[in-house]
Structure formats: structure tokens, C-alpha cells
Design a protein around this motif. Sequence first.
Motif, PDB file in Angstrom:
ATOM      1  N   UNK A  88       0.817  -1.214   0.000  1.00  0.00           N
ATOM      2  CA  UNK A  88       0.000   0.000   0.000  1.00  0.00           C
ATOM      3  C   UNK A  88       0.852   1.267   0.000  1.00  0.00           C
ATOM      4  N   UNK A  89       2.150   1.136   0.206  1.00  0.00           N
ATOM      5  CA  UNK A  89       3.061   2.285   0.248  1.00  0.00           C
ATOM      6  C   UNK A  89       3.646   2.490  -1.149  1.00  0.00           C
ATOM      7  N   UNK A  90       2.845   3.074  -2.043  1.00  0.00           N
ATOM      8  CA  UNK A  90       3.204   3.155  -3.451  1.00  0.00           C
ATOM      9  C   UNK A  90       2.583   4.398  -4.074  1.00  0.00           C
ATOM     10  N   UNK A  91       3.238   4.928  -5.097  1.00  0.00           N
ATOM     11  CA  UNK A  91       2.588   5.948  -5.903  1.00  0.00           C
ATOM     12  C   UNK A  91       2.813   5.627  -7.376  1.00  0.00           C
ATOM     13  N   UNK A  92       2.001   6.228  -8.227  1.00  0.00           N
ATOM     14  CA  UNK A  92       2.013   5.911  -9.646  1.00  0.00           C
ATOM     15  C   UNK A  92       2.529   7.102 -10.457  1.00  0.00           C
ATOM     16  N   UNK A  93       3.350   6.804 -11.434  1.00  0.00           N
ATOM     17  CA  UNK A  93       3.822   7.803 -12.393  1.00  0.00           C
ATOM     18  C   UNK A  93       3.332   7.383 -13.764  1.00  0.00           C
ATOM     19  N   UNK A  94       2.617   8.300 -14.443  1.00  0.00           N
ATOM     20  CA  UNK A  94       2.089   8.020 -15.780  1.00  0.00           C
ATOM     21  C   UNK A  94       2.755   8.978 -16.759  1.00  0.00           C
ATOM     22  N   UNK A  95       3.360   8.424 -17.793  1.00  0.00           N
ATOM     23  CA  UNK A  95       4.097   9.276 -18.723  1.00  0.00           C
ATOM     24  C   UNK A  95       3.156  10.166 -19.523  1.00  0.00           C
ATOM     25  N   UNK A  96       3.742  11.148 -20.190  1.00  0.00           N
ATOM     26  CA  UNK A  96       2.962  12.091 -20.991  1.00  0.00           C
ATOM     27  C   UNK A  96       2.194  11.352 -22.086  1.00  0.00           C
ATOM     28  N   UNK A  97       0.939  11.716 -22.225  1.00  0.00           N
ATOM     29  CA  UNK A  97       0.078  11.059 -23.216  1.00  0.00           C
ATOM     30  C   UNK A  97       0.387  11.569 -24.621  1.00  0.00           C
ATOM     31  N   UNK A  98       0.567  12.874 -24.731  1.00  0.00           N
ATOM     32  CA  UNK A  98       0.909  13.486 -26.015  1.00  0.00           C
ATOM     33  C   UNK A  98       1.636  14.797 -25.724  1.00  0.00           C
ATOM     34  N   UNK A  99       1.908  15.555 -26.754  1.00  0.00           N
ATOM     35  CA  UNK A  99       2.706  16.774 -26.588  1.00  0.00           C
ATOM     36  C   UNK A  99       1.996  17.836 -25.754  1.00  0.00           C
ATOM     37  N   UNK A 100       0.686  17.756 -25.646  1.00  0.00           N
ATOM     38  CA  UNK A 100      -0.043  18.778 -24.881  1.00  0.00           C
ATOM     39  C   UNK A 100      -0.463  18.298 -23.489  1.00  0.00           C
ATOM     40  N   UNK A 101      -0.150  17.052 -23.147  1.00  0.00           N
ATOM     41  CA  UNK A 101      -0.543  16.499 -21.852  1.00  0.00           C
ATOM     42  C   UNK A 101       0.698  16.097 -21.062  1.00  0.00           C
ATOM     43  N   UNK A 102       0.995  16.791 -19.966  1.00  0.00           N
ATOM     44  CA  UNK A 102       2.179  16.431 -19.166  1.00  0.00           C
ATOM     45  C   UNK A 102       1.952  15.119 -18.407  1.00  0.00           C
ATOM     46  N   UNK A 103       3.012  14.580 -17.805  1.00  0.00           N
ATOM     47  CA  UNK A 103       2.844  13.342 -17.032  1.00  0.00           C
ATOM     48  C   UNK A 103       1.952  13.550 -15.817  1.00  0.00           C
ATOM     49  N   UNK A 104       1.422  12.453 -15.311  1.00  0.00           N
ATOM     50  CA  UNK A 104       0.530  12.494 -14.147  1.00  0.00           C
ATOM     51  C   UNK A 104       1.235  11.799 -12.983  1.00  0.00           C
ATOM     52  N   UNK A 105       1.268  12.463 -11.853  1.00  0.00           N
ATOM     53  CA  UNK A 105       1.851  11.897 -10.639  1.00  0.00           C
ATOM     54  C   UNK A 105       0.708  11.484  -9.724  1.00  0.00           C
ATOM     55  N   UNK A 106       0.663  10.224  -9.346  1.00  0.00           N
ATOM     56  CA  UNK A 106      -0.410   9.707  -8.520  1.00  0.00           C
ATOM     57  C   UNK A 106      -0.404  10.315  -7.128  1.00  0.00           C
ATOM     58  N   UNK A 107      -1.492  10.109  -6.423  1.00  0.00           N
ATOM     59  CA  UNK A 107      -1.594  10.617  -5.058  1.00  0.00           C
ATOM     60  C   UNK A 107      -0.706   9.801  -4.126  1.00  0.00           C
ATOM     61  N   UNK A 108      -0.270  10.438  -3.085  1.00  0.00           N
ATOM     62  CA  UNK A 108       0.601   9.790  -2.106  1.00  0.00           C
ATOM     63  C   UNK A 108      -0.243   9.035  -1.080  1.00  0.00           C
ATOM     64  N   UNK A 109       0.246   7.908  -0.593  1.00  0.00           N
ATOM     65  CA  UNK A 109      -0.483   7.175   0.455  1.00  0.00           C
ATOM     66  C   UNK A 109      -0.377   7.896   1.792  1.00  0.00           C
ATOM     67  N   UNK A 110      -1.145   7.444   2.756  1.00  0.00           N
ATOM     68  CA  UNK A 110      -1.043   7.974   4.120  1.00  0.00           C
ATOM     69  C   UNK A 110       0.123   7.281   4.820  1.00  0.00           C
ATOM     70  N   UNK A 111       0.573   7.892   5.927  1.00  0.00           N
ATOM     71  CA  UNK A 111       1.652   7.284   6.712  1.00  0.00           C
ATOM     72  C   UNK A 111       1.230   5.926   7.246  1.00  0.00           C
ATOM     73  N   UNK A 112      -0.056   5.744   7.499  1.00  0.00           N
ATOM     74  CA  UNK A 112      -0.530   4.449   8.004  1.00  0.00           C
ATOM     75  C   UNK A 112      -0.430   3.349   6.946  1.00  0.00           C
ATOM     76  N   UNK A 113      -0.375   3.744   5.657  1.00  0.00           N
ATOM     77  CA  UNK A 113      -0.244   2.764   4.575  1.00  0.00           C
ATOM     78  C   UNK A 113       1.189   2.290   4.405  1.00  0.00           C
ATOM     79  N   UNK A 114       2.121   3.042   4.944  1.00  0.00           N
ATOM     80  CA  UNK A 114       3.537   2.702   4.769  1.00  0.00           C
ATOM     81  C   UNK A 114       4.053   2.008   6.002  1.00  0.00           C
TER      82      UNK A 114
END
Length: 154
Positions: free
Chosen positions: A128-154
Motif C-alpha cells: 500500500x506504500x506506493x505511488x504511480x507515475x504516468x508518462x505524458x500522453x501526447x505533446x499537450x498532456x504532461x505526465x501524471x503523478x499519482x496521489x501519495x499514500x497515508x503514513x498508516x499505509x507505509x
Amino acid sequence: MQKQNGFTLIELVVVIIILGILAVTAAPKFINLQGDARLSTLQGMKGAIQSANSLLYSKAAIGGSEKDAAADASPIEGVTLNFGYIQATKAELEAALDITSTDWVIAVSDPVTTPASVTIQPVDAPDTCVFTYQQAKDASTPPVYGTMPDASDC
């Protein structure tokens, strides 16, 4: 008349009670230190990816390759970019951030999805202590950084 050396039973009991009260009030602050440390490490990784993306995008923009897909892009600083940003692959993230798999678990979430994404977590951390990185979809869409877990998840 003899002098008595040492402590009485009452004095010892009072000291033990005071130490018990201190332990009960201080213990909750130190219980989840490992989870807090993992979360801080994960936040640091997210910040490192964002900073590396900013620097690499700037270099790509200066070179005029910020709109190139990964197949058409020339490596910058040894990293093949996708629309000016780091690709969501283990190899590219390791090269861009100078990290190793001994410290981080980088796994492709679903190789079929577009744009590609990876999950990143510290080694020996709960799932559960994980975040997601999604690369840029196209030239007009920057990458997406997922939400961070809570301290209780880590």
C-alpha cells in the motif's frame, strides 16, 4: 543511631509510576516512525521525478524535441524522453534518477494501457506504500503523478 541508606518502597513505586506515565504519553509519537520514514522517502522520490522532468523538458525544449514521441526522440543526458518527459519504464527512470533496484521497486502497472504508467515503492515497504507515475500522453498532456499514500499505509 544508625543512618539508613537507600530508597524506601514508596519512593521506588512513585518513580515507577512516573516512568510509566511518561512512557504512555511518549510512546505513540515513536510507534510509526518506520511508516513516516517510508512515506518521506516516497515523497522525496516523487519530488526527484518532478525535478528531473522539469530539467529534462527544459533541455528538450531548448533542443526543439519537446514534441517528439519516444520513437522519434534522441536521448538527452542518456534518457530517451517521451514528449519531453521521462518515459514510464524502469530503465528510463533508473537512468534519469540514478537509482537502483536495490532501493526501489519500479513495476509497469499495465503494459497495454496508453499512456504507460509505473508504480514506485521503497524496497521492503508494504504494497500500500506506493505511488504511480504516468508518462505524458501526447505533446499537450504532461505526465501524471499519482496521489501519495497515508503514513498508516507505509
